[in-house]
Design a protein around this motif. Sequence first.
Motif: not given
Length: 132
Positions: A6-17, A28-36
């Motif tokens: 699972r990828i938590h919703d906030k896993s990539f917060n702050g990694l803008l580049h 991984i079974k679902s994404l649930n907007k975790s990459l947005s």
Amino acid sequence: YSSIERIHDKSFNGLLHINQLYLDNNKIKSLNKSLSKLTSLKILDLSNNEIIYISNEDFEGLLSLTDLKLNSNKIKLFEYTNVSSIFPNLISIHLKNMTIEFIEKFNLNGLENLEEIDLSENNLRLFNIYSN
């Protein structure tokens, strides 16, 4: 091989580049907007996971994406009304060796940069891709 499930919703917060993300060979079974939040992402590899369903919202915000790899997942239905509104810069999409049976309402209008679609090794029964 990793065993990310699972990828938590906030896993990539702050990694803008980040412009390349390889999450292939996981569970991984679902994404649930975790990459947005990855608005600079150009290459996304989710091959060889256990993804069953994806929605438009799962890829919301990935407007820079040029290469999407979903090979060897368990997605059976691939339905997008207007692909160009989600992936306006898409060059290649890889959907090889999945359990896809139906591709419905897959509108390629506006994907002027698209060069490659790989649908090999699927069980397609309905194939409804259109473009003007």
